[in-house]
Each structure stands twice: as structure tokens, then as C-alpha cells.
Motif scaffolding. Sequence first.
Motif, PDB file in Angstrom:
ATOM      1  N   HIS A 570       0.839  -1.202   0.000  1.00 35.61           N
ATOM      2  CA  HIS A 570       0.000   0.000   0.000  1.00 35.61           C
ATOM      3  C   HIS A 570       0.874   1.252   0.000  1.00 35.61           C
ATOM      4  CE1 HIS A 570      -3.333  -2.670   1.258  1.00 35.61           C
ATOM      5  NE2 HIS A 570      -2.460  -3.162   2.136  1.00 35.61           N
ATOM      6  N   ARG A 572       0.407   5.781   0.149  1.00 34.33           N
ATOM      7  CA  ARG A 572      -0.446   6.974   0.230  1.00 34.33           C
ATOM      8  C   ARG A 572      -0.005   7.944  -0.864  1.00 34.33           C
ATOM      9  NH1 ARG A 572      -3.736   8.463   4.052  1.00 34.33           N
ATOM     10  NH2 ARG A 572      -2.673   7.148   5.612  1.00 34.33           N
ATOM     11  N   ALA A 577      -5.348   9.596  -1.216  1.00 31.46           N
ATOM     12  CA  ALA A 577      -5.854   8.317  -1.703  1.00 31.46           C
ATOM     13  C   ALA A 577      -4.816   7.226  -1.452  1.00 31.46           C
ATOM     14  CB  ALA A 577      -6.190   8.409  -3.183  1.00 31.46           C
ATOM     15  N   SER A 580      -3.214   0.369  -3.669  1.00 34.92           N
ATOM     16  CA  SER A 580      -2.883  -0.976  -3.189  1.00 34.92           C
ATOM     17  C   SER A 580      -2.608  -1.892  -4.362  1.00 34.92           C
ATOM     18  CB  SER A 580      -4.041  -1.554  -2.348  1.00 34.92           C
ATOM     19  OG  SER A 580      -4.317  -0.731  -1.243  1.00 34.92           O
ATOM     20  N   PRO A 596     -10.495  -5.960  -1.841  1.00 42.42           N
ATOM     21  CA  PRO A 596     -10.228  -4.539  -2.061  1.00 42.42           C
ATOM     22  C   PRO A 596     -11.405  -3.679  -1.617  1.00 42.42           C
ATOM     23  CG  PRO A 596      -9.576  -5.830  -3.965  1.00 42.42           C
ATOM     24  CD  PRO A 596     -10.300  -6.758  -3.066  1.00 42.42           C
ATOM     25  N   ASP A 597     -11.106  -2.609  -0.863  1.00 42.67           N
ATOM     26  CA  ASP A 597     -12.173  -1.738  -0.370  1.00 42.67           C
ATOM     27  C   ASP A 597     -12.265  -0.456  -1.181  1.00 42.67           C
ATOM     28  OD1 ASP A 597      -9.785  -0.681   0.390  1.00 42.67           O
ATOM     29  OD2 ASP A 597     -10.289  -0.409   2.507  1.00 42.67           O
ATOM     30  N   GLY A 598     -11.741  -0.475  -2.409  1.00 39.88           N
ATOM     31  CA  GLY A 598     -11.810   0.693  -3.272  1.00 39.88           C
ATOM     32  C   GLY A 598     -12.190   0.296  -4.674  1.00 39.88           C
ATOM     33  N   TRP A 625      -5.789  -1.363  -6.923  1.00 42.25           N
ATOM     34  CA  TRP A 625      -7.006  -0.636  -6.613  1.00 42.25           C
ATOM     35  C   TRP A 625      -6.688   0.644  -5.842  1.00 42.25           C
ATOM     36  CZ3 TRP A 625      -5.713  -5.231  -4.213  1.00 42.25           C
ATOM     37  CH2 TRP A 625      -5.610  -5.242  -2.830  1.00 42.25           C
ATOM     38  N   THR A 627      -8.230   3.524  -3.119  1.00 33.75           N
ATOM     39  CA  THR A 627      -9.198   3.828  -2.072  1.00 33.75           C
ATOM     40  C   THR A 627      -9.165   5.324  -1.832  1.00 33.75           C
ATOM     41  OG1 THR A 627      -8.731   1.699  -1.049  1.00 33.75           O
ATOM     42  CG2 THR A 627      -9.922   3.305   0.275  1.00 33.75           C
ATOM     43  N   GLY A 628     -10.336   5.963  -1.877  1.00 30.50           N
ATOM     44  CA  GLY A 628     -10.379   7.401  -1.754  1.00 30.50           C
ATOM     45  C   GLY A 628     -10.787   8.022  -3.070  1.00 30.50           C
ATOM     46  N   PRO A 647     -17.529   3.537  -7.075  1.00 25.40           N
ATOM     47  CA  PRO A 647     -16.611   2.873  -6.152  1.00 25.40           C
ATOM     48  C   PRO A 647     -17.289   1.695  -5.476  1.00 25.40           C
ATOM     49  CG  PRO A 647     -16.514   5.250  -5.871  1.00 25.40           C
ATOM     50  CD  PRO A 647     -17.689   4.964  -6.773  1.00 25.40           C
ATOM     51  N   ARG A 648     -16.504   0.663  -5.211  1.00 24.91           N
ATOM     52  CA  ARG A 648     -17.045  -0.518  -4.544  1.00 24.91           C
ATOM     53  C   ARG A 648     -17.087  -0.310  -3.046  1.00 24.91           C
ATOM     54  NH1 ARG A 648     -13.372  -5.204  -6.297  1.00 24.91           N
ATOM     55  NH2 ARG A 648     -15.082  -6.512  -5.578  1.00 24.91           N
TER      56      ARG A 648
END
Length: 649
Positions: A570, A572, A577, A580, A596-598, A625, A627-628, A647-648
Motif C-alpha cells: 500500500h 499513500r 488516496a 494498493s 479490495p475496499d476501493g 485498486w 481507495t479514496g 466505487p465498490r
Amino acid sequence: MSSPTPDPHARRYMHCLPFGAQLIGATRAQPHTRFRVWAPSCSAVQVVFEAAPDGSTPLSTQSSLSTQSPLAPLDMTSAGNGWFEAQAPCGPGTRYRYRIDGQQAVPDPASRFQPEGVHGPSVVFDPRAYAWQHAHWMGRPWEETVIYELHVGALGGYRGVTARLPALAELGVTAIELMPLNDYPGERGWGYDGVLPYAPHAAYGTPDELKALVDSAHGLGLQAFIDVVYNHFGPDGNWLGAYAKPFFRAGVKTPWGEALDFDRFEVRDFFCDNALYWLTEYRFDGLRIDAAHAIGNAPWLRELSDHVHARVETGRHVHLVLENEHNASNLLEAHFDAQWNDDAHHALHVLLTGENEGYYRAFAAHPVRQLARVLAEGFAYQGEASPLHGGQPRGEPSAHLPPTAFVMFLQNHDQIGNRAFGERLRTLCDDDALRAATALYLLTPQIPLLFMDEEYGSTQPFQYFTAYTGDLADAVREGRRREFAAFSAFTDPAQRERIPDPNDARTFANSSPPLDTRLDGERCEWMHFYKSALAVRAHLLMPRLGHASALGATVLADEAGDDLAALVAHWRLDDGAILSLALNLSHDDVPLNHAPDGMVVFETPPRARDRIDNGVLPAQSCLAWLTGDVPDYAIHHDARVIHQEEPRA
């Protein structure tokens, strides 16, 4: 066909050298040239002039002495401290040498052009003859860099490379890096055995054609880098020891020849000016310093960086990159933009191929952990004992450096060409695993480097080639074969005899990509894969890499706690954002606890994300992926890239 409209902003550039042949304030009708050379080991130096031979290489816009009688030899005046100088009423196209103590005539060590090779005369050259059409170019920020390393000779010389530039720009490359151009003996070679650092190799074309190559690259938005060799001179055509023995450190050898004495300011200035010469007169955007560890003088490396940044135009982006076996992170804190990350390559190579001989021994035990450390902290070796260095510590802590301080690659001239047969990775591992590893290195915040024709899934070898003759040719051929005697595949002398002869013209031909670059079949498929990944990088990552930072990497393990050839990393990005990347280079699916959370922005193989939703990271896969905040950008180049929608959760 009408002539192109001249650019009203076109400019002409010249780096005024304090040595060599320098045109001085006179008109073309009455030219004058100042000659200056450091020859502390002799008592007298002359400039001797020669007529151009019939049918000699044309000098483009330069005049020639082919229809003139050469001037009489000119005695040079001692200026103290080993310097000799003279002025002569001659101009561009004048062929000359320096005669040492009335005996040997040698080329100018700062020659701008050697049309007849390193053993021929030097030529007075007018750098201002070329009118630059893209003088407005100021370069690109380092975080926008995607490097394409190439060998100019293998691609048909300066004109051949120029013809390929539009395709490279369309691919998503933002910089070309030329293997060394400093003049070396013979028509073919890698360039790391150069002896005249200021003279572009004549077999590739004229200096003006090289400038046109750089100019054309700038017109397409491409940076142009050059690989420079400041740690040694080659074995054939180096006359410095005959008239400037203090240039070398007495009794000190490198693996490639006598060590240069960077404690002497004449040596320091010679190479500092060389760096500025390529950056100002040829308008290169950056330098890759070959084998900086072999220079053996870190203070001079810092001095070089300071010298360059103090002298280039304000606002211009100029980048300095190291190759440095020592993993000296202190040089990357202020003075150099990045270092080639061999640790990243070695760990990935072991995971892909299972090879564990040679320098891969240092990565054979825990390659996935070392790769995770590379992604999280930069270097794998940060002071740990290295089995390749007699158990001595190698490297310095690097976690504080930005990921852009490292150049990441799967293939380059060294890692392919230093193999006995010069095999590309596609001949050594599965295509699916190679695509997964490729996606990783193209999409990390580290700076990616491709090697020529890699984007087409090339299986063509890139072998070590030279054009030596006589005893030196025999020594190079046999020496190379001896290098591999310790490898299990070459313990039998008969097997070593199969290693290609570097001096055989067929070795060079076998290493030169075909001129026909038609896109069909798998070449097209591979090219679209690279183009898709680089499109994601350009639109979703590049604008946010200026201050990116690593957040860590986790090695995935099985139920028994043993490492799998898989990890998740990961970073930043500038706007907060999170990028990953999940990688699995094994032949089996592995469990992934957290989906994946994005938004998935790249995947290989196709539909790999569907398996991840079920807690599985598929075999030989890579997913990226975000996130943000994700910019509204849809990519349609390749089925492996996911169209961005909502977005998921």
C-alpha cells in the motif's frame, strides 16, 4: 513537398569547453580554433592536421578539409601545470591529432567527433550548426518518468531510433534512455568500453543526427537520458596513460581497467564538464551514472550533482540517476533523483524463475520478503550481511526515501545481456506470471524502466557484443566463457564453447530487434497490455506521485504460517488516496482475507477481481485498486483493465 516552416524560437547551443578544440570568436569566413590539452607526462605537444580521406563520412552541416591542404604542424605552448594550448586559423571539419614528444600522434581526449573511429583523427566541430526546433522544452518532473532503455546501434542508429519515437510516445513511455554513446573501438558494442567521452559514436550517425533525435523526442513530450561511464576507460584506444599518467590512480584496478583519480581536480573537471556537455549542448534531460560504486569517490559524486544543478537553466527539469552496488541512500537524499533498484529485480527474478546462482544467491532464501521490503522501504539490503560481499554489510537504511527514489525493472541490458545466452524473461518463466510481475512494476510509485522491445513480449535475446580484433578479441571471448565456469550449466568446457562469441557479427545481429514492427498476434496483445497499464499510471497515478509514501507491504502465508509467493502493498498518494497492489506469482490460488475496499483499476488475468471478492487471490495474478478519491477516467485499451464506475463498498 514543401520545406517545414522554421521555428522562430529555434536556438543553437554550445557548451564552451575549457579543453579540446573550441571555436573562438571569428566568422565562418575567417574561423579560428583554440586547442588545449592536459599532458603532464610529456614535455612537448604539437597539433598536427590531416586532410579528409576521399569518401569520408560527411559531417552534415560542417565543412570539410577534403578539398584543402592541411595546415603545417603547430607547436603548442606550455601554460603550466601540464597544460598545453595553441590557436590555429581553421574551422569546422578540420581533422587533427596531438603529437606527443615528437612521436605518437593521438586523438583529442575531448574530441567532439571521430568520423574514422577512435584510432582516427579528431574533428573540429561547430555545435552551433544545429538549430533546435523545440527550444521551449524544459523537461518533465521526475515523478512523470517512465523510462525505455535502448541500444542505438541495435535499433538502426540515431535515425532508426528517431523513427520509433512516435510509437513509444503512444505506448505511454515518457523518457528514452540511450546506452552509452561515448566513442569506443569498432562499429558495434555496448558502449561501456568507451575511450573518448565527448565524441558520440560515429557508427550511429553524425552529432547533428543525435541532436535531431533528442529534438524530436522533446517535440513528442519525451525526455531523453544518456548512460555515462565515469568509472573507467576501455582497453583499446585509450592513450591518456601515455601523456597524462596522473589521470589514473597508481596501483588501483577496477574490474574493467585502471581506476581514475578523482582526487585530482583535472579529472573531476573533465567529467563534470562532460556531464554539462551532454545536458547543455545535446539537451539531454538526464544522466544515468554507470557503476557509481566503482568511481570510489562519493564527495565527487555530490560535487557533480551540485555542479550540474548550478549550471543548467533555471526552471529546467534535469535528472541524475545512479547505478550503485553500495545502496548508498545518503546520495539519494539531496543530490540524485534515483537509483536503479537491482534488489527489486533480483527478488522478482528469483520468484519468477527459481534461479539461485550468481548474485541471485543473495535473494534465494526469502525472495518474497525481500520484495515486500523493496516495495515498503526501497532497498532489500539496508546494512545486512550479504553473501555476495563476504558476509559484510551492504546498503544503508532507505525507508525514509520516497518511492520515486528507486527505478524498478524486470529487464535491462545488464540483466539480460550478462546471461550466457542473453535470454529474455519470456523464455524463462510463464507468461501469466510475467504479466503479473509486469503489472506490479509498471504500477508501483517507483519509477518503471522497460527494455527495448519488451512491450511486444519479445523472446529475442540481447547478448554481449563487441567488435574487437586480434589478441583482445580472443581474450574477451575466452574471458567471458570463464566467467560462467562456476555455474552448474557450464561446468563442462564443451558447454561453455556454446556461449556466443561477442566479436562475431552474428551476435550483434541476433540482438537487434527487427525493423518490421507490425502489430499482429501476440505482439499486439503484449503491446496492449503494456499500453493499458501505462495509461492507468499516466491518468490515475502520475499526477499524485510527487509526495507519495509507502505504507507497508504484507507477505501472505499459508495455514502453517509459511510464506507464499504473494503479497499486498500500500502507498499513500499526494491527495490522500491509497494505492494498493496485490501480487501472486505462485501457480496456486492463495487466500486473501480482505477484499479490495476501493476501485479496481487494473487486473491480470481478466476477471481476477471476481475471485478476490470470494477471498481468493488467483494464481499468477496482480490487482491494483485505489481507495479514496478516484478521478473519473475510463480505460478501454484492454480487457484486463476495469471500466471505472461507482466505487465498490
